[in-house]
Structure formats: structure tokens, C-alpha cells
Write a protein that holds these residues in place. Structure first.
Motif, short mmCIF file in Angstrom:
data_model
loop_
_atom_site.label_atom_id
_atom_site.label_comp_id
_atom_site.label_asym_id
_atom_site.label_seq_id
_atom_site.Cartn_x
_atom_site.Cartn_y
_atom_site.Cartn_z
N GLN A 1 0.89 -1.40 -0.07
CA GLN A 1 -0.08 -0.20 0.03
C GLN A 1 1.00 1.65 -0.11
O GLN A 1 0.62 2.50 -1.03
CB GLN A 1 -0.94 0.07 1.52
CG GLN A 1 -1.95 0.56 1.07
CD GLN A 1 -3.22 0.88 0.28
OE1 GLN A 1 -3.43 -0.19 0.01
NE2 GLN A 1 -3.40 1.65 -0.98
N ILE A 2 2.13 1.06 0.93
CA ILE A 2 2.74 2.58 0.68
C ILE A 2 3.71 2.72 -0.39
O ILE A 2 3.53 3.51 -1.12
CB ILE A 2 4.02 2.38 1.97
CG1 ILE A 2 3.01 2.46 3.87
CG2 ILE A 2 4.76 3.25 2.47
CD1 ILE A 2 4.46 1.91 4.59
N ALA A 3 3.69 2.19 -1.30
CA ALA A 3 4.72 1.81 -2.74
C ALA A 3 4.09 2.50 -3.19
O ALA A 3 3.93 3.56 -4.15
CB ALA A 3 5.28 0.88 -3.12
N LYS A 4 2.33 2.02 -3.35
CA LYS A 4 1.80 2.10 -4.41
C LYS A 4 1.15 3.68 -4.15
O LYS A 4 0.94 4.57 -5.33
CB LYS A 4 0.02 1.94 -4.16
CG LYS A 4 -0.89 1.57 -5.18
CD LYS A 4 -2.13 0.49 -5.17
CE LYS A 4 -3.34 0.79 -5.59
NZ LYS A 4 -3.98 -0.11 -5.60
N ASN B 1 -5.84 6.03 0.64
CA ASN B 1 -7.25 5.28 1.21
C ASN B 1 -7.56 5.16 2.33
O ASN B 1 -7.85 4.29 2.74
CB ASN B 1 -7.63 4.26 -0.20
CG ASN B 1 -8.64 5.16 -1.49
OD1 ASN B 1 -7.63 6.20 -1.80
ND2 ASN B 1 -9.39 5.56 -1.70
N ILE B 2 -6.08 5.52 3.45
CA ILE B 2 -6.55 5.33 4.73
C ILE B 2 -7.07 6.48 6.04
O ILE B 2 -5.85 7.11 5.28
CB ILE B 2 -5.16 4.58 5.01
CG1 ILE B 2 -4.89 3.00 4.75
CG2 ILE B 2 -5.59 4.04 6.92
CD1 ILE B 2 -3.67 2.08 5.09
N LYS C 1 -10.46 3.22 4.13
CA LYS C 1 -10.39 2.03 5.57
C LYS C 1 -9.66 2.96 6.72
O LYS C 1 -9.25 3.72 6.29
CB LYS C 1 -8.87 1.29 4.97
CG LYS C 1 -9.64 -0.12 4.51
CD LYS C 1 -8.67 -0.85 4.18
CE LYS C 1 -8.77 -2.24 3.17
NZ LYS C 1 -8.77 -1.84 1.16
N ILE C 2 -9.76 3.06 8.07
CA ILE C 2 -9.66 3.43 9.38
C ILE C 2 -8.43 2.99 9.70
O ILE C 2 -8.20 1.26 9.83
CB ILE C 2 -10.86 4.02 10.28
CG1 ILE C 2 -11.32 3.01 10.46
CG2 ILE C 2 -11.49 4.46 9.22
CD1 ILE C 2 -12.22 3.23 11.77
N ARG D 1 3.95 10.68 8.28
CA ARG D 1 5.06 10.08 7.38
C ARG D 1 4.37 9.78 6.31
O ARG D 1 4.45 8.35 5.93
CB ARG D 1 5.81 9.45 8.29
CG ARG D 1 6.41 10.22 8.92
CD ARG D 1 7.38 9.49 9.91
NE ARG D 1 8.42 10.57 10.38
CZ ARG D 1 9.08 10.05 11.52
NH1 ARG D 1 9.20 8.72 11.83
NH2 ARG D 1 9.94 11.10 12.30
N GLY D 2 2.81 10.25 5.68
CA GLY D 2 3.00 8.84 4.66
C GLY D 2 1.64 8.15 4.49
O GLY D 2 1.43 7.17 3.16
N LEU D 3 1.87 7.17 5.72
CA LEU D 3 0.69 6.07 6.43
C LEU D 3 -1.02 6.59 6.23
O LEU D 3 -1.58 5.82 5.53
CB LEU D 3 0.66 5.65 7.65
CG LEU D 3 2.11 5.50 8.20
CD1 LEU D 3 1.48 4.76 9.38
CD2 LEU D 3 2.57 4.34 7.44
N VAL D 4 -1.60 7.56 5.84
CA VAL D 4 -2.81 8.45 6.22
C VAL D 4 -3.46 9.25 4.97
O VAL D 4 -2.05 10.36 4.69
CB VAL D 4 -3.48 7.81 7.36
CG1 VAL D 4 -3.38 7.29 7.84
CG2 VAL D 4 -2.62 9.26 8.01
N ASP D 5 -3.93 9.91 4.42
CA ASP D 5 -4.34 10.89 4.10
C ASP D 5 -5.02 11.63 4.57
O ASP D 5 -5.13 12.42 4.51
CB ASP D 5 -5.27 10.29 2.47
CG ASP D 5 -5.17 8.76 1.64
OD1 ASP D 5 -3.75 8.98 1.72
OD2 ASP D 5 -5.98 8.43 0.96
#
Length: 343
Positions: free
Chosen positions: A55-58, A66-67, A97-98, A119-123
């Protein structure tokens, strides 16, 4: 000898099907440029090979995961569980997703969690600040960098650029205590949580305002601000509170369902009749009050709806054009008093 299994990559699928990596990537994204038959082959092969998308690479190419990051003060509070349920339902219905984390009622942990989210994990982020969060500079810093954010519940200070979802804690408490007074109760005890938390401050203000309106003097002996953040110790604090009272209350207004149930448990142990001798009101109405005997009258707080509204506001922010300055939205949800056997 044990060998570590290597993670299957896009190039592995491409090599097996003898097609390009780009075609595999488009097929997995259901891009209409790729034929249905090719998409089906790619999905089948990916499943057979045990492919798991990174997901992170995407997100590096799309700019989105989309988190939604959700940060709450504690996991064991029914109110936060209900809010998270509301967030999750709305988010999933809109393809998000949450990711839930807890600050454990610590300002320091709150900041550390937000750094991880940034750091890029969530929108975007949905947050209930801790009682220790007196300085919101770290939140203003995030929104100034363009991080979409919604705050709910314990909002001590407005954060620029962040939407807010709340209830009117002062009015809700005032209405509950006024209800007790109109039933002829004059010696009304107050049980709230830690003094530094804004929602408990506001509920205490509502309690005092109702007493003041009806010219009932505030008796400090009948006021308890629980200091514990642990349920076991809350029980002990409430037990000690009632044990050392020299004035017997004829009603108790509590700031959570849990305090209300603990108060009733203690009163019943001392053979007080509820509501004949002592009426009790809780705050939240999260289901527990209906299964206790007697059932608990509560200020019904729309916790699930609060979560849904927070998710709705955040996803609306996420879909705004980047060149548009976000206009802050503040939503105040209505509460109501649900009468049961304890009054």
C-alpha cells in the motif's frame, strides 16, 4: 533449514504471464485500458502466487493510501468505540479504511502518533485531543502543511483549517440537572472525570448553572472529580466518595454512563432506594444503562453519528481541489434526555 519466503512482486506476476509490469499494475487497478480477459488472468495468478499489494509503495505513485488515521485517548471507553464504529462504517462505504491508534491520554504520545500518521501512512486524520493537550501548535502545524483533519469531543481550542464535531456539553448537563430539580431534588451530587478535560469542565459548568438558576447553593462536599484514568480505580474513588459524605444526596448527576452505573452500584450496596431516595442520571447512553437494574436515565449522546459526521467531513476535505482554501466547518449535534427507572 528454514527459508524465509520472499514477498511476491509485480514483476513475478509479469514474468509468469509474459506481459509487462505496467500491464499487471493496470490490471490490478481494474484500468479499462486492460482487457477483461487479461485482468481475470492477472487476478487469478496474483491470488495463486499469494501476491499482497504494498500500500505504501502504491501511494508513492498515486499520492493516496485511502486510509484515515483515527487517534483516540483510550480504547476502553464505550464512547470512543461507538465513534470509531461510526467512522469505520462511513469510511468503508466510501472506499476508505481506518487505522486506529491511542494516545493513552498522553500529550507526548499524541504528538508521536501524529508524526507517524504524517509520514505517509494516512490521507487525513480524525482526532480527539487528550486532557493534557493545552497547546495545539502541533495540530496547527499539520493543517498548515495541508493535512486534512477533523477534531471531535474534547476540543479545548479551535484549530485553524480543521473541522470540528461536538455537542453542547454545558446545555446538555444543564438540562439534565434542571430535570432533577423540577422533580424536587435539591441535594444533587456531581461526579465527573479529571478536571483538566474540557468536556468535564463544561458539564460541571452546566451543573452549576442549573443550581444557580434555582437558587440552590453549591455544596462542594457533593462534588467529585475522579482523578483516575483506570476503571478499577474509578470504582474505588466513587465508593470512597459516598462512604465519607456527611450530607446524603437525593440525586446524582454523572458525566459518563460508567460513573452513573458505578454510583448506582455503590448506592444499592448501602441499601439506598433508586429512585425513591436517590435519583441517578448518566451521560452517553451507550447501551449499558439499559441492562442494569434499575435501568439508567441518560443524556443520550449521538456517538455513532458523531463518528459518521467526522468521517463525512474528512472525506469531503480529501475530495476538495488542492488549489481551494478549505473553509472550516463546525457541527454541533443534538443530545436528548432518555428517561428510565433511575429517575
Amino acid at each position: 533449514m528454514v527459508f524465509k519466503k520472499r514477498r511476491v512482486k509485480l514483476e513475478d506476476i509479469a514474468r509468469k504471464l509474459n506481459i509487462s509490469i505496467a500491464t499487471v499494475s493496470r490490471a490490478l487497478d481494474k484500468n479499462p485500458r486492460v482487457k477483461k480477459s487479461t485482468q481475470e488472468k492477472v487476478f487469478k495468478t496474483a491470488e495463486e502466487m499469494g501476491y499482497m499489494p504494498n500500500q505504501i509503495a502504491k501511494s508513492l505513485s498515486s499520492g493516496k493510501t485511502n486510509i484515515i488515521g483515527v487517534l483516540i485517548p483510550r480504547y476502553d471507553e464505550p464512547f470512543f468505540i461507538e465513534v470509531c464504529r461510526g467512522i469505520d462504517q462511513y469510511a468503508r462505504n466510501h472506499n476508505y479504511k481506518i487505522l486506529i491508534s491511542s494516545s493513552r491520554n498522553s500529550y507526548q504520545f499524541e504528538k508521536e502518533n501524529l508524526i507517524s500518521f504524517e509520514r505517509g501512512l494516512v490521507d487525513g486524520i480524525i482526532l480527539s485531543p487528550t486532557h493534557e493537550t493545552e497547546n495545539v501548535a502541533h495540530l496547527n502545524d499539520l493543517t498548515s502543511k495541508g493535512m486534512p483533519m477533523v477534531l471531535f469531543d474534547n476540543i479545548r481550542e479551535e484549530v485553524s483549517g480543521a473541522d470540528h464535531v461536538m455537542i453542547d456539553d454545558i446545555k446538555s448537563s444543564f438540562d439534565a440537572v434542571e430535570f432533577l430539580i423540577k422533580k424536587g431534588r435539591k441535594k444533587i451530587a456531581f461526579i465527573g472525570g479529571i478536571k483538566q478535560k474540557k468536556v468535564f469542565q463544561d458539564r460541571f459548568t452546566g451543573y452549576k448553572s442549573a443550581l444557580n438558576k434555582y437558587k440552590i447553593p453549591l455544596n462542594e462536599e457533593l462534588v467529585l472529580h475522579c482523578n483516575s484514568l483506570d476503571r478499577e480505580f474509578e470504582d474505588r474513588e466513587i465508593l470512597d466518595f459516598f462512604k465519607h459524605l456527611t450530607t446524603t444526596p437525593d440525586a446524582v448527576f454523572t458525566c459518563t454512563d460508567n460513573y452513573g452505573l458505578l454510583a448506582m452500584k455503590t448506592l444499592l450496596k448501602t441499601e439506598k432506594k433508586i429512585p425513591e431516595e436517590v435519583a441517578v442520571i448518566g451521560f452517553g447512553d451507550l447501551g449499558l444503562g439499559e441492562v442494569f437494574v434499575p435501568t439508567l436515565t441518560c443524556v443520550s449522546q449521538p456517538s455513532f453519528e458523531m463518528g459518521q459526521k467526522a468521517a463525512e467531513l474528512l472525506i469531503k476535505q480529501l475530495n476538495e481541489p488542492e488549489d481551494i482554501l478549505h473553509k472550516k466547518t463546525v457541527v454541533k449535534l443534538e443530545t436528548k434526555l432518555t428517561q428510565r427507572e433511575s429517575t
